[in-house]
Design a protein around this motif. Structure first.
Motif, PDB file in Angstrom:
ATOM      1  N   SER A  46     -14.856  60.660  50.420  1.00  0.00           N
ATOM      2  CA  SER A  46     -15.083  61.767  49.908  1.00  0.00           C
ATOM      3  C   SER A  46     -14.152  62.983  50.354  1.00  0.00           C
ATOM      4  CB  SER A  46     -16.495  62.475  50.094  1.00  0.00           C
ATOM      5  OG  SER A  46     -16.729  62.528  51.500  1.00  0.00           O
ATOM      6  N   LEU A  47     -13.532  62.683  51.542  1.00  0.00           N
ATOM      7  CA  LEU A  47     -12.669  63.608  52.442  1.00  0.00           C
ATOM      8  C   LEU A  47     -11.149  63.173  51.845  1.00  0.00           C
ATOM      9  CD1 LEU A  47     -13.997  63.371  55.730  1.00  0.00           C
ATOM     10  CD2 LEU A  47     -14.149  65.310  54.412  1.00  0.00           C
ATOM     11  N   VAL A  48     -10.783  62.154  50.977  1.00  0.00           N
ATOM     12  CA  VAL A  48      -9.676  61.971  50.647  1.00  0.00           C
ATOM     13  C   VAL A  48      -8.860  62.997  49.909  1.00  0.00           C
ATOM     14  CG1 VAL A  48      -8.108  60.342  49.227  1.00  0.00           C
ATOM     15  CG2 VAL A  48     -10.095  59.356  50.823  1.00  0.00           C
ATOM     16  N   VAL A  50      -9.340  66.254  49.758  1.00  0.00           N
ATOM     17  CA  VAL A  50      -9.256  67.469  50.655  1.00  0.00           C
ATOM     18  C   VAL A  50      -8.280  66.906  51.688  1.00  0.00           C
ATOM     19  CG1 VAL A  50     -10.485  68.845  52.289  1.00  0.00           C
ATOM     20  CG2 VAL A  50     -11.738  67.954  50.558  1.00  0.00           C
ATOM     21  N   VAL A  51      -8.162  66.058  52.309  1.00  0.00           N
ATOM     22  CA  VAL A  51      -7.115  65.553  53.249  1.00  0.00           C
ATOM     23  C   VAL A  51      -5.764  65.442  52.625  1.00  0.00           C
ATOM     24  CG1 VAL A  51      -6.287  64.233  54.919  1.00  0.00           C
ATOM     25  CG2 VAL A  51      -8.579  64.606  54.858  1.00  0.00           C
ATOM     26  N   GLY A  52      -5.895  65.148  51.448  1.00  0.00           N
ATOM     27  CA  GLY A  52      -4.392  64.917  50.649  1.00  0.00           C
ATOM     28  C   GLY A  52      -3.738  66.145  50.145  1.00  0.00           C
ATOM     29  N   THR A  53      -4.641  67.392  49.952  1.00  0.00           N
ATOM     30  CA  THR A  53      -4.211  68.623  49.342  1.00  0.00           C
ATOM     31  C   THR A  53      -4.302  69.768  50.152  1.00  0.00           C
ATOM     32  OG1 THR A  53      -6.158  68.912  48.072  1.00  0.00           O
ATOM     33  CG2 THR A  53      -4.233  67.446  47.095  1.00  0.00           C
ATOM     34  N   ALA A  54      -5.325  69.901  50.855  1.00  0.00           N
ATOM     35  CA  ALA A  54      -5.641  71.309  51.434  1.00  0.00           C
ATOM     36  C   ALA A  54      -4.968  71.212  53.020  1.00  0.00           C
ATOM     37  CB  ALA A  54      -7.188  71.181  51.701  1.00  0.00           C
ATOM     38  N   ASP A  55      -5.052  72.721  53.352  1.00  0.00           N
ATOM     39  CA  ASP A  55      -4.691  73.026  54.578  1.00  0.00           C
ATOM     40  C   ASP A  55      -5.613  72.585  55.593  1.00  0.00           C
ATOM     41  OD1 ASP A  55      -6.635  74.715  54.347  1.00  0.00           O
ATOM     42  OD2 ASP A  55      -5.315  76.420  54.053  1.00  0.00           O
ATOM     43  N   ALA A  56      -4.917  72.823  57.050  1.00  0.00           N
ATOM     44  CA  ALA A  56      -5.728  72.393  58.120  1.00  0.00           C
ATOM     45  C   ALA A  56      -6.919  73.071  58.620  1.00  0.00           C
ATOM     46  CB  ALA A  56      -4.867  72.490  59.454  1.00  0.00           C
ATOM     47  N   GLU A 112     -15.538  51.378  63.210  1.00  0.00           N
ATOM     48  CA  GLU A 112     -14.756  52.240  62.741  1.00  0.00           C
ATOM     49  C   GLU A 112     -14.420  52.060  61.446  1.00  0.00           C
ATOM     50  OE1 GLU A 112     -11.622  53.880  66.110  1.00  0.00           O
ATOM     51  OE2 GLU A 112     -11.630  51.657  65.978  1.00  0.00           O
ATOM     52  N   VAL A 113     -14.438  53.288  60.514  1.00  0.00           N
ATOM     53  CA  VAL A 113     -14.106  53.120  59.205  1.00  0.00           C
ATOM     54  C   VAL A 113     -12.956  53.991  59.032  1.00  0.00           C
ATOM     55  CG1 VAL A 113     -14.477  53.425  56.489  1.00  0.00           C
ATOM     56  CG2 VAL A 113     -16.432  52.509  58.231  1.00  0.00           C
ATOM     57  N   VAL A 114     -11.725  53.378  58.846  1.00  0.00           N
ATOM     58  CA  VAL A 114     -10.464  54.469  58.698  1.00  0.00           C
ATOM     59  C   VAL A 114      -9.720  54.002  57.201  1.00  0.00           C
ATOM     60  CG1 VAL A 114      -9.957  54.292  61.313  1.00  0.00           C
ATOM     61  CG2 VAL A 114      -9.034  52.491  60.003  1.00  0.00           C
ATOM     62  N   ILE A 115      -9.288  55.267  56.952  1.00  0.00           N
ATOM     63  CA  ILE A 115      -8.787  55.218  55.417  1.00  0.00           C
ATOM     64  C   ILE A 115      -7.480  56.077  55.654  1.00  0.00           C
ATOM     65  CG2 ILE A 115      -8.927  56.147  53.149  1.00  0.00           C
ATOM     66  CD1 ILE A 115     -12.177  55.727  53.416  1.00  0.00           C
ATOM     67  N   ALA A 116      -6.393  55.369  55.190  1.00  0.00           N
ATOM     68  CA  ALA A 116      -5.209  56.122  55.104  1.00  0.00           C
ATOM     69  C   ALA A 116      -5.175  57.003  53.886  1.00  0.00           C
ATOM     70  CB  ALA A 116      -3.990  55.039  55.017  1.00  0.00           C
ATOM     71  N   VAL A 117      -4.531  58.423  54.124  1.00  0.00           N
ATOM     72  CA  VAL A 117      -4.526  59.131  52.878  1.00  0.00           C
ATOM     73  C   VAL A 117      -2.881  59.659  52.789  1.00  0.00           C
ATOM     74  CG1 VAL A 117      -5.091  61.646  52.095  1.00  0.00           C
ATOM     75  CG2 VAL A 117      -6.757  60.351  53.621  1.00  0.00           C
ATOM     76  N   GLN A 118      -2.494  59.002  51.689  1.00  0.00           N
ATOM     77  CA  GLN A 118      -0.973  59.342  51.361  1.00  0.00           C
ATOM     78  C   GLN A 118      -0.738  60.343  50.160  1.00  0.00           C
ATOM     79  OE1 GLN A 118       0.532  55.481  50.362  1.00  0.00           O
ATOM     80  NE2 GLN A 118       0.504  54.551  52.298  1.00  0.00           N
ATOM     81  N   GLY A 119       0.181  60.900  50.277  1.00  0.00           N
ATOM     82  CA  GLY A 119       0.468  61.995  49.164  1.00  0.00           C
ATOM     83  C   GLY A 119       0.793  63.498  50.010  1.00  0.00           C
ATOM     84  N   ARG A 120       0.612  63.477  51.075  1.00  0.00           N
ATOM     85  CA  ARG A 120       0.884  64.724  51.830  1.00  0.00           C
ATOM     86  C   ARG A 120       2.324  64.805  51.934  1.00  0.00           C
ATOM     87  NH1 ARG A 120      -3.086  67.601  54.584  1.00  0.00           N
ATOM     88  NH2 ARG A 120      -1.531  68.190  56.220  1.00  0.00           N
ATOM     89  N   GLY A 123       3.469  63.508  55.647  1.00  0.00           N
ATOM     90  CA  GLY A 123       3.222  62.099  55.739  1.00  0.00           C
ATOM     91  C   GLY A 123       1.887  61.834  55.645  1.00  0.00           C
ATOM     92  N   THR A 124       1.463  60.637  56.208  1.00  0.00           N
ATOM     93  CA  THR A 124       0.177  60.055  56.002  1.00  0.00           C
ATOM     94  C   THR A 124      -1.044  60.408  57.057  1.00  0.00           C
ATOM     95  OG1 THR A 124       1.473  58.006  55.342  1.00  0.00           O
ATOM     96  CG2 THR A 124      -0.980  57.785  55.721  1.00  0.00           C
ATOM     97  N   GLY A 125      -1.822  61.105  56.448  1.00  0.00           N
ATOM     98  CA  GLY A 125      -3.081  61.388  57.320  1.00  0.00           C
ATOM     99  C   GLY A 125      -4.046  60.230  57.349  1.00  0.00           C
ATOM    100  N   VAL A 126      -5.015  60.401  58.342  1.00  0.00           N
ATOM    101  CA  VAL A 126      -5.899  59.229  58.662  1.00  0.00           C
ATOM    102  C   VAL A 126      -7.347  59.806  58.669  1.00  0.00           C
ATOM    103  CG1 VAL A 126      -6.533  57.260  60.066  1.00  0.00           C
ATOM    104  CG2 VAL A 126      -4.214  57.825  59.561  1.00  0.00           C
ATOM    105  N   ILE A 127      -8.332  59.399  57.798  1.00  0.00           N
ATOM    106  CA  ILE A 127      -9.635  59.728  58.071  1.00  0.00           C
ATOM    107  C   ILE A 127     -10.397  58.513  58.988  1.00  0.00           C
ATOM    108  CG2 ILE A 127     -11.782  60.296  56.931  1.00  0.00           C
ATOM    109  CD1 ILE A 127      -9.970  61.010  54.460  1.00  0.00           C
ATOM    110  N   ARG A 128     -11.262  59.099  59.784  1.00  0.00           N
ATOM    111  CA  ARG A 128     -11.780  58.019  60.741  1.00  0.00           C
ATOM    112  C   ARG A 128     -13.204  58.498  60.950  1.00  0.00           C
ATOM    113  NH1 ARG A 128     -13.788  57.704  66.116  1.00  0.00           N
ATOM    114  NH2 ARG A 128     -13.806  55.711  67.106  1.00  0.00           N
ATOM    115  N   VAL A 129     -14.247  57.690  60.478  1.00  0.00           N
ATOM    116  CA  VAL A 129     -15.693  57.651  60.497  1.00  0.00           C
ATOM    117  C   VAL A 129     -16.318  56.673  61.446  1.00  0.00           C
ATOM    118  CG1 VAL A 129     -17.899  57.875  59.269  1.00  0.00           C
ATOM    119  CG2 VAL A 129     -15.587  58.700  58.397  1.00  0.00           C
TER     120      VAL A 129
END
Length: 444
Positions: A46-48, A50-56, A112-120, A123-129
Protein backbone atom coordinates in the motif's frame (compact mmCIF):
# COMPACT_ATOMS: atom_id res chain seq x y z
CA UNK A 1 -7.53 -58.70 30.52
CA UNK A 2 -9.83 -55.71 30.82
CA UNK A 3 -6.96 -53.44 31.87
CA UNK A 4 -4.71 -54.77 29.12
CA UNK A 5 -7.32 -54.10 26.45
CA UNK A 6 -7.80 -50.57 27.77
CA UNK A 7 -4.03 -50.04 27.80
CA UNK A 8 -3.76 -51.34 24.24
CA UNK A 9 -6.50 -49.02 23.00
CA UNK A 10 -4.94 -46.09 24.84
CA UNK A 11 -1.54 -46.77 23.29
CA UNK A 12 -3.01 -47.08 19.78
CA UNK A 13 -5.11 -43.95 20.26
CA UNK A 14 -2.15 -41.90 21.52
CA UNK A 15 0.08 -43.04 18.65
CA UNK A 16 -2.65 -42.29 16.11
CA UNK A 17 -3.31 -38.86 17.58
CA UNK A 18 0.40 -38.04 17.66
CA UNK A 19 0.70 -39.00 14.00
CA UNK A 20 -2.29 -36.78 13.21
CA UNK A 21 -2.00 -33.84 15.61
CA UNK A 22 1.74 -33.14 15.35
CA UNK A 23 1.62 -32.41 11.58
CA UNK A 24 -1.61 -30.48 12.13
CA UNK A 25 0.02 -28.38 14.86
CA UNK A 26 2.94 -27.61 12.56
CA UNK A 27 0.52 -26.71 9.80
CA UNK A 28 -1.35 -24.33 12.14
CA UNK A 29 1.90 -22.57 12.98
CA UNK A 30 2.87 -22.27 9.30
CA UNK A 31 -0.56 -20.88 8.43
CA UNK A 32 -0.26 -18.29 11.20
CA UNK A 33 3.16 -17.21 9.95
CA UNK A 34 1.93 -17.01 6.37
CA UNK A 35 -1.12 -15.01 7.43
CA UNK A 36 1.03 -12.46 9.29
CA UNK A 37 3.45 -12.26 6.36
CA UNK A 38 0.64 -11.67 3.87
CA UNK A 39 -0.79 -8.85 5.99
CA UNK A 40 2.63 -7.24 6.29
CA UNK A 41 3.19 -7.58 2.55
CA UNK A 42 -0.20 -5.95 1.83
CA UNK A 43 0.70 -3.05 4.11
CA UNK A 44 4.02 -2.62 2.36
CA UNK A 45 2.35 -2.76 -1.06
CA UNK A 46 0.00 0.00 0.00
CA UNK A 47 3.00 2.31 0.44
CA UNK A 48 4.46 1.69 -3.02
CA UNK A 49 2.53 4.48 -4.83
CA UNK A 50 3.33 7.00 -2.10
CA UNK A 51 7.03 6.14 -1.94
CA UNK A 52 7.31 6.22 -5.72
CA UNK A 53 5.74 9.66 -6.24
CA UNK A 54 5.47 11.71 -3.02
CA UNK A 55 7.95 13.85 -1.22
CA UNK A 56 9.70 12.94 2.03
CA UNK A 57 7.21 14.72 4.28
CA UNK A 58 4.21 12.95 2.77
CA UNK A 59 5.99 9.65 2.91
CA UNK A 60 6.86 10.19 6.61
CA UNK A 61 3.25 10.99 7.52
CA UNK A 62 1.92 8.01 5.59
CA UNK A 63 4.47 5.64 7.13
CA UNK A 64 3.73 6.86 10.66
CA UNK A 65 -0.01 6.42 10.08
CA UNK A 66 0.45 2.87 8.74
CA UNK A 67 2.74 1.92 11.64
CA UNK A 68 0.17 3.19 14.14
CA UNK A 69 -2.66 1.25 12.47
CA UNK A 70 -0.80 -2.04 11.99
CA UNK A 71 1.34 -1.98 15.10
CA UNK A 72 4.38 -3.09 13.13
CA UNK A 73 7.65 -1.21 12.64
CA UNK A 74 7.60 0.32 9.13
CA UNK A 75 10.64 1.96 7.58
CA UNK A 76 11.28 3.60 4.19
CA UNK A 77 14.84 3.90 2.90
CA UNK A 78 15.19 6.66 0.30
CA UNK A 79 17.97 6.59 -2.31
CA UNK A 80 19.81 9.45 -0.61
CA UNK A 81 20.14 7.42 2.61
CA UNK A 82 17.25 9.02 4.48
CA UNK A 83 15.29 6.64 6.72
CA UNK A 84 11.64 7.51 7.28
CA UNK A 85 9.52 5.77 9.92
CA UNK A 86 11.15 3.39 12.39
CA UNK A 87 14.85 4.25 12.61
CA UNK A 88 16.66 1.01 11.90
CA UNK A 89 20.00 0.29 10.29
CA UNK A 90 20.22 -1.06 6.83
CA UNK A 91 20.07 -4.84 6.91
CA UNK A 92 21.38 -7.21 4.23
CA UNK A 93 17.80 -7.65 3.02
CA UNK A 94 17.42 -3.86 2.59
CA UNK A 95 20.71 -3.66 0.74
CA UNK A 96 19.60 -6.41 -1.58
CA UNK A 97 16.23 -4.75 -2.19
CA UNK A 98 18.01 -1.44 -3.05
CA UNK A 99 19.27 -3.24 -6.12
CA UNK A 100 15.68 -3.75 -7.28
CA UNK A 101 14.77 -7.15 -5.74
CA UNK A 102 11.83 -7.56 -3.30
CA UNK A 103 12.09 -10.36 -0.78
CA UNK A 104 11.13 -11.75 2.63
CA UNK A 105 13.84 -12.69 5.08
CA UNK A 106 14.41 -13.68 8.69
CA UNK A 107 16.23 -11.55 11.21
CA UNK A 108 16.90 -11.58 14.91
CA UNK A 109 13.92 -9.28 15.52
CA UNK A 110 11.42 -11.17 13.38
CA UNK A 111 10.51 -11.55 9.73
CA UNK A 112 11.43 -8.76 7.28
CA UNK A 113 9.25 -7.92 4.30
CA UNK A 114 11.22 -5.63 1.97
CA UNK A 115 9.88 -4.24 -1.28
CA UNK A 116 11.92 -2.35 -3.86
CA UNK A 117 10.17 0.80 -5.24
CA UNK A 118 11.45 1.87 -8.60
CA UNK A 119 10.45 4.91 -10.65
CA UNK A 120 11.79 7.63 -8.40
CA UNK A 121 13.93 10.21 -10.09
CA UNK A 122 16.67 9.88 -7.50
CA UNK A 123 16.86 6.07 -7.53
CA UNK A 124 15.27 3.00 -5.92
CA UNK A 125 13.47 3.29 -2.59
CA UNK A 126 12.98 0.39 -0.19
CA UNK A 127 9.99 -0.28 2.05
CA UNK A 128 10.73 -2.50 5.08
CA UNK A 129 7.99 -3.95 7.29
CA UNK A 130 9.05 -6.02 10.31
CA UNK A 131 6.71 -8.79 11.50
CA UNK A 132 7.52 -9.40 15.20
CA UNK A 133 7.63 -13.00 16.54
CA UNK A 134 4.46 -12.62 18.63
CA UNK A 135 2.49 -11.78 15.48
CA UNK A 136 3.95 -14.74 13.64
CA UNK A 137 2.63 -17.05 16.38
CA UNK A 138 -0.61 -15.25 17.10
CA UNK A 139 -3.36 -17.79 17.89
CA UNK A 140 -1.00 -20.76 17.61
CA UNK A 141 -0.92 -21.48 21.34
CA UNK A 142 -4.70 -21.41 21.57
CA UNK A 143 -5.01 -23.68 18.55
CA UNK A 144 -2.49 -26.10 20.03
CA UNK A 145 -4.40 -26.18 23.33
CA UNK A 146 -7.60 -26.92 21.45
CA UNK A 147 -5.88 -29.72 19.55
CA UNK A 148 -4.42 -31.16 22.77
CA UNK A 149 -7.83 -31.03 24.47
CA UNK A 150 -9.37 -32.69 21.44
CA UNK A 151 -6.73 -35.41 21.63
CA UNK A 152 -7.40 -36.01 25.34
CA UNK A 153 -11.15 -36.18 24.69
CA UNK A 154 -10.64 -38.68 21.88
CA UNK A 155 -8.38 -40.83 24.07
CA UNK A 156 -10.95 -40.78 26.89
CA UNK A 157 -13.73 -41.71 24.47
CA UNK A 158 -11.55 -44.52 23.13
CA UNK A 159 -10.90 -45.78 26.66
CA UNK A 160 -14.62 -45.71 27.49
CA UNK A 161 -15.49 -47.63 24.35
CA UNK A 162 -12.62 -50.07 24.95
CA UNK A 163 -13.74 -50.59 28.54
CA UNK A 164 -17.27 -51.42 27.44
CA UNK A 165 -15.98 -53.80 24.79
CA UNK A 166 -13.57 -55.37 27.27
CA UNK A 167 -16.39 -55.76 29.79
CA UNK A 168 -18.47 -57.56 27.17
CA UNK A 169 -15.53 -59.96 26.72
CA UNK A 170 -14.48 -60.32 30.36
CA UNK A 171 -17.95 -60.93 31.80
CA UNK A 172 -18.56 -64.12 29.76
CA UNK A 173 -15.05 -65.32 30.63
CA UNK A 174 -15.73 -64.68 34.33
CA UNK A 175 -18.99 -66.61 34.03
CA UNK A 176 -17.11 -69.50 32.42
CA UNK A 177 -14.58 -69.48 35.24
CA UNK A 178 -17.31 -69.40 37.90
CA UNK A 179 -19.18 -72.31 36.34
CA UNK A 180 -15.94 -74.27 35.96
CA UNK A 181 -15.22 -73.79 39.67
CA UNK A 182 -18.74 -74.91 40.55
CA UNK A 183 -18.31 -78.02 38.43
CA UNK A 184 -14.99 -78.67 40.16
CA UNK A 185 -16.87 -78.47 43.48
CA UNK A 186 -19.24 -81.23 42.31
CA UNK A 187 -22.11 -78.86 41.43
CA UNK A 188 -22.87 -80.76 38.24
CA UNK A 189 -26.10 -78.87 37.62
CA UNK A 190 -24.15 -75.63 37.05
CA UNK A 191 -24.54 -74.22 33.56
CA UNK A 192 -23.28 -71.09 31.85
CA UNK A 193 -25.45 -68.82 29.71
CA UNK A 194 -23.70 -68.38 26.33
CA UNK A 195 -22.80 -64.74 25.81
CA UNK A 196 -20.14 -62.58 24.21
CA UNK A 197 -18.37 -63.23 20.90
CA UNK A 198 -19.04 -66.33 18.86
CA UNK A 199 -15.87 -68.02 20.13
CA UNK A 200 -16.87 -67.56 23.78
CA UNK A 201 -20.41 -68.77 23.05
CA UNK A 202 -18.91 -71.85 21.47
CA UNK A 203 -16.75 -72.47 24.55
CA UNK A 204 -19.80 -71.99 26.81
CA UNK A 205 -21.75 -74.52 24.78
CA UNK A 206 -18.86 -76.98 24.97
CA UNK A 207 -18.64 -76.53 28.76
CA UNK A 208 -22.36 -77.11 29.17
CA UNK A 209 -22.12 -80.20 26.98
CA UNK A 210 -19.20 -81.46 29.06
CA UNK A 211 -21.14 -80.94 32.29
CA UNK A 212 -24.13 -82.81 30.90
CA UNK A 213 -21.89 -85.62 29.69
CA UNK A 214 -20.29 -85.90 33.13
CA UNK A 215 -23.73 -86.22 34.70
CA UNK A 216 -24.69 -88.96 32.28
CA UNK A 217 -21.47 -90.89 32.86
CA UNK A 218 -21.75 -90.59 36.65
CA UNK A 219 -25.36 -91.74 36.54
CA UNK A 220 -24.40 -94.75 34.43
CA UNK A 221 -21.54 -95.57 36.77
CA UNK A 222 -23.78 -95.36 39.83
CA UNK A 223 -26.35 -97.61 38.23
CA UNK A 224 -23.70 -100.14 37.30
CA UNK A 225 -22.39 -100.20 40.85
CA UNK A 226 -25.93 -100.44 42.16
CA UNK A 227 -26.47 -103.57 40.09
CA UNK A 228 -24.04 -105.30 42.45
CA UNK A 229 -26.88 -105.63 44.94
CA UNK A 230 -28.60 -108.21 42.75
CA UNK A 231 -25.38 -110.00 41.83
CA UNK A 232 -24.26 -110.30 45.45
CA UNK A 233 -27.64 -111.21 46.88
CA UNK A 234 -27.46 -114.82 45.72
CA UNK A 235 -23.94 -115.60 47.06
CA UNK A 236 -24.78 -113.91 50.37
CA UNK A 237 -27.94 -115.98 50.69
CA UNK A 238 -25.96 -119.12 49.96
CA UNK A 239 -23.39 -118.13 52.58
CA UNK A 240 -26.10 -117.75 55.21
CA UNK A 241 -27.53 -121.14 54.34
CA UNK A 242 -24.10 -122.69 54.65
CA UNK A 243 -23.64 -120.99 58.02
CA UNK A 244 -26.97 -122.29 59.29
CA UNK A 245 -25.98 -125.81 58.32
CA UNK A 246 -22.87 -125.77 60.51
CA UNK A 247 -23.07 -127.98 63.58
CA UNK A 248 -21.07 -125.67 65.81
CA UNK A 249 -23.40 -122.84 66.90
CA UNK A 250 -20.45 -120.51 67.53
CA UNK A 251 -19.09 -120.98 64.03
CA UNK A 252 -22.55 -120.56 62.57
CA UNK A 253 -23.10 -117.34 64.50
CA UNK A 254 -19.68 -116.00 63.54
CA UNK A 255 -20.11 -116.69 59.83
CA UNK A 256 -23.67 -115.35 59.88
CA UNK A 257 -22.44 -112.16 61.55
CA UNK A 258 -19.71 -111.86 58.94
CA UNK A 259 -22.26 -112.30 56.17
CA UNK A 260 -24.47 -109.66 57.77
CA UNK A 261 -21.53 -107.30 58.00
CA UNK A 262 -20.67 -107.93 54.37
CA UNK A 263 -24.24 -107.24 53.34
CA UNK A 264 -24.30 -104.00 55.32
CA UNK A 265 -21.04 -102.92 53.73
CA UNK A 266 -22.30 -103.70 50.24
CA UNK A 267 -25.61 -101.98 50.95
CA UNK A 268 -23.74 -98.88 52.17
CA UNK A 269 -21.60 -98.81 49.04
CA UNK A 270 -24.63 -99.16 46.82
CA UNK A 271 -26.43 -96.39 48.67
CA UNK A 272 -23.43 -94.12 48.29
CA UNK A 273 -23.19 -94.97 44.61
CA UNK A 274 -26.84 -94.25 43.86
CA UNK A 275 -27.20 -91.25 46.10
CA UNK A 276 -24.68 -88.50 46.38
CA UNK A 277 -24.12 -86.73 49.62
CA UNK A 278 -25.23 -83.12 49.87
CA UNK A 279 -22.95 -80.48 51.39
CA UNK A 280 -23.53 -80.32 55.11
CA UNK A 281 -22.58 -77.72 57.62
CA UNK A 282 -22.30 -80.08 60.56
CA UNK A 283 -19.47 -82.34 61.65
CA UNK A 284 -18.73 -86.02 61.08
CA UNK A 285 -17.76 -87.78 64.30
CA UNK A 286 -16.89 -91.31 65.31
CA UNK A 287 -15.24 -93.00 68.27
CA UNK A 288 -11.88 -94.33 67.12
CA UNK A 289 -11.41 -96.44 70.27
CA UNK A 290 -14.71 -98.29 69.78
CA UNK A 291 -14.22 -98.85 66.05
CA UNK A 292 -10.59 -99.98 66.27
CA UNK A 293 -11.39 -102.32 69.17
CA UNK A 294 -14.31 -103.85 67.29
CA UNK A 295 -12.35 -104.34 64.06
CA UNK A 296 -9.33 -105.83 65.82
CA UNK A 297 -11.67 -108.29 67.58
CA UNK A 298 -13.15 -109.20 64.20
CA UNK A 299 -9.76 -109.79 62.56
CA UNK A 300 -8.40 -111.60 65.64
CA UNK A 301 -10.44 -114.68 64.71
CA UNK A 302 -8.70 -114.88 61.34
CA UNK A 303 -5.38 -114.14 63.03
CA UNK A 304 -5.91 -117.11 65.34
CA UNK A 305 -6.72 -119.35 62.40
CA UNK A 306 -3.53 -118.29 60.58
CA UNK A 307 -1.30 -118.53 63.63
CA UNK A 308 -0.68 -114.83 64.02
CA UNK A 309 -0.09 -113.13 67.34
CA UNK A 310 -2.01 -109.88 67.79
CA UNK A 311 -0.81 -107.25 70.26
CA UNK A 312 -3.39 -104.58 71.03
CA UNK A 313 -2.55 -101.37 72.85
CA UNK A 314 -5.81 -99.44 72.97
CA UNK A 315 -6.08 -96.12 74.80
CA UNK A 316 -9.21 -95.76 76.92
CA UNK A 317 -12.06 -94.18 75.01
CA UNK A 318 -13.90 -92.43 73.84
CA UNK A 319 -11.50 -90.99 71.27
CA UNK A 320 -13.62 -88.83 68.93
CA UNK A 321 -12.23 -88.13 65.47
CA UNK A 322 -13.53 -86.11 62.52
CA UNK A 323 -14.16 -89.11 60.26
CA UNK A 324 -17.50 -90.84 59.62
CA UNK A 325 -17.79 -94.26 61.28
CA UNK A 326 -18.20 -96.04 57.93
CA UNK A 327 -15.08 -94.42 56.47
CA UNK A 328 -13.00 -95.13 59.55
CA UNK A 329 -14.19 -98.74 59.64
CA UNK A 330 -13.26 -99.17 55.96
CA UNK A 331 -9.84 -97.61 56.58
CA UNK A 332 -9.05 -99.86 59.59
CA UNK A 333 -10.26 -102.95 57.70
CA UNK A 334 -8.08 -101.97 54.72
CA UNK A 335 -4.97 -101.60 56.89
CA UNK A 336 -5.56 -104.85 58.81
CA UNK A 337 -6.47 -106.65 55.63
CA UNK A 338 -3.13 -105.63 54.11
CA UNK A 339 -1.34 -107.37 56.96
CA UNK A 340 -3.06 -110.66 56.15
CA UNK A 341 -2.74 -110.17 52.38
CA UNK A 342 0.94 -109.24 52.22
CA UNK A 343 2.59 -111.17 55.06
CA UNK A 344 2.99 -114.94 55.46
CA UNK A 345 0.82 -116.89 57.87
CA UNK A 346 2.16 -116.79 61.40
CA UNK A 347 3.53 -113.22 61.07
CA UNK A 348 2.70 -111.32 64.26
CA UNK A 349 1.46 -107.76 64.19
CA UNK A 350 0.64 -105.04 66.70
CA UNK A 351 -2.10 -102.42 66.80
CA UNK A 352 -1.70 -99.30 68.93
CA UNK A 353 -4.20 -96.48 69.32
CA UNK A 354 -3.23 -93.41 71.33
CA UNK A 355 -3.78 -89.67 71.52
CA UNK A 356 -0.69 -87.68 70.54
CA UNK A 357 -0.29 -83.93 69.96
CA UNK A 358 -4.03 -83.26 69.73
CA UNK A 359 -4.59 -86.08 67.23
CA UNK A 360 -5.53 -89.71 67.47
CA UNK A 361 -2.82 -91.95 66.05
CA UNK A 362 -3.41 -95.51 64.91
CA UNK A 363 -0.20 -97.50 64.42
CA UNK A 364 -0.16 -100.95 62.81
CA UNK A 365 3.20 -102.71 62.80
CA UNK A 366 3.95 -106.15 61.40
CA UNK A 367 7.09 -108.26 61.21
CA UNK A 368 6.69 -109.17 57.57
CA UNK A 369 8.90 -108.37 54.57
CA UNK A 370 8.06 -104.65 54.64
CA UNK A 371 6.32 -102.38 52.19
CA UNK A 372 7.78 -101.35 48.81
CA UNK A 373 8.08 -97.66 47.90
CA UNK A 374 5.20 -95.99 46.14
CA UNK A 375 2.55 -98.19 47.72
CA UNK A 376 0.03 -95.40 48.19
CA UNK A 377 -1.02 -94.98 44.58
CA UNK A 378 -4.65 -95.55 43.78
CA UNK A 379 -5.28 -98.44 41.42
CA UNK A 380 -1.70 -99.72 41.49
CA UNK A 381 -0.02 -102.12 43.87
CA UNK A 382 3.49 -103.60 43.66
CA UNK A 383 2.16 -106.64 45.52
CA UNK A 384 -0.42 -107.48 42.87
CA UNK A 385 -3.57 -106.37 44.75
CA UNK A 386 -6.13 -103.75 43.73
CA UNK A 387 -4.08 -100.89 45.12
CA UNK A 388 -7.13 -99.33 46.81
CA UNK A 389 -6.61 -100.24 50.47
CA UNK A 390 -3.96 -97.72 51.45
CA UNK A 391 -5.62 -95.08 49.31
CA UNK A 392 -8.89 -95.59 51.22
CA UNK A 393 -6.99 -95.10 54.48
CA UNK A 394 -5.22 -92.03 53.12
CA UNK A 395 -8.49 -90.42 52.04
CA UNK A 396 -10.08 -91.12 55.41
CA UNK A 397 -7.10 -89.54 57.16
CA UNK A 398 -7.31 -86.44 54.98
CA UNK A 399 -11.05 -86.17 55.66
CA UNK A 400 -10.24 -86.11 59.38
CA UNK A 401 -7.56 -83.45 59.04
CA UNK A 402 -4.71 -85.92 59.36
CA UNK A 403 -2.45 -87.96 57.14
CA UNK A 404 -1.20 -91.44 56.39
CA UNK A 405 2.47 -92.29 56.91
CA UNK A 406 4.36 -95.42 55.83
CA UNK A 407 7.48 -96.43 57.66
CA UNK A 408 9.74 -99.37 58.30
CA UNK A 409 9.02 -101.02 61.63
CA UNK A 410 11.62 -101.79 64.31
CA UNK A 411 11.75 -105.42 63.17
CA UNK A 412 12.12 -104.56 59.48
CA UNK A 413 8.45 -105.01 58.64
CA UNK A 414 5.92 -102.40 57.63
CA UNK A 415 4.62 -99.75 59.98
CA UNK A 416 1.55 -97.72 59.03
CA UNK A 417 0.58 -94.57 60.96
CA UNK A 418 -2.93 -93.23 60.52
CA UNK A 419 -3.23 -89.77 62.08
CA UNK A 420 -6.76 -88.46 62.62
CA UNK A 421 -7.79 -84.99 63.74
CA UNK A 422 -10.60 -84.07 66.12
CA UNK A 423 -14.13 -83.45 64.83
CA UNK A 424 -14.31 -80.22 62.81
CA UNK A 425 -16.67 -78.86 60.12
CA UNK A 426 -16.55 -80.89 56.98
CA UNK A 427 -13.44 -80.77 54.83
CA UNK A 428 -13.20 -81.25 51.13
CA UNK A 429 -9.81 -82.46 50.03
CA UNK A 430 -8.17 -80.11 47.53
CA UNK A 431 -7.29 -83.02 45.25
CA UNK A 432 -10.86 -84.34 44.99
CA UNK A 433 -10.32 -86.62 47.97
CA UNK A 434 -12.73 -87.89 50.60
CA UNK A 435 -16.44 -87.37 50.36
CA UNK A 436 -18.09 -84.65 52.42
CA UNK A 437 -18.79 -85.71 55.95
CA UNK A 438 -22.45 -84.80 56.02
CA UNK A 439 -25.25 -87.32 56.53
CA UNK A 440 -27.88 -85.77 54.27
CA UNK A 441 -28.62 -87.60 51.03
CA UNK A 442 -29.96 -86.08 47.85
CA UNK A 443 -30.54 -87.58 44.47
CA UNK A 444 -27.90 -86.90 41.81
Amino acid sequence: MRARLALLVAAVSVLTLIAFLVPLALLVRAVAEDRATVRATADAQSLVPVVGTADATTIRLTVEQLAAESGRPVSVFLPDGTVLGAPVPRTPAVALAARGQSLTGESADGREVVIAVQGRADGTGVIRVLVPPHELTAGVTRAWLVLALLGVVLVVIGLVVADRLARSLVRPISDLSAVSNRLANAELDARVVPAGPAELREVAGALNHLAGRIQVLLRQEREQVADLSHRLRTPLTALRLEAESLRDPDDAARITAAADGLERAVTGLIRQARWRRSPATGTATSDAASIVGDRVAFWSVLAEDTGRTVTLDLAPGPLPVGVPADDLTAAVDALLGNVFAHTPDGTPFAVRLAREEGQVQLTITDEGPGMPAGAVRRGASPAGSTGLGLDIARRAAQAGGGRLELRTGPGGGAQVLLRLGPPTPERLAADGGPRPAGNGLTRP
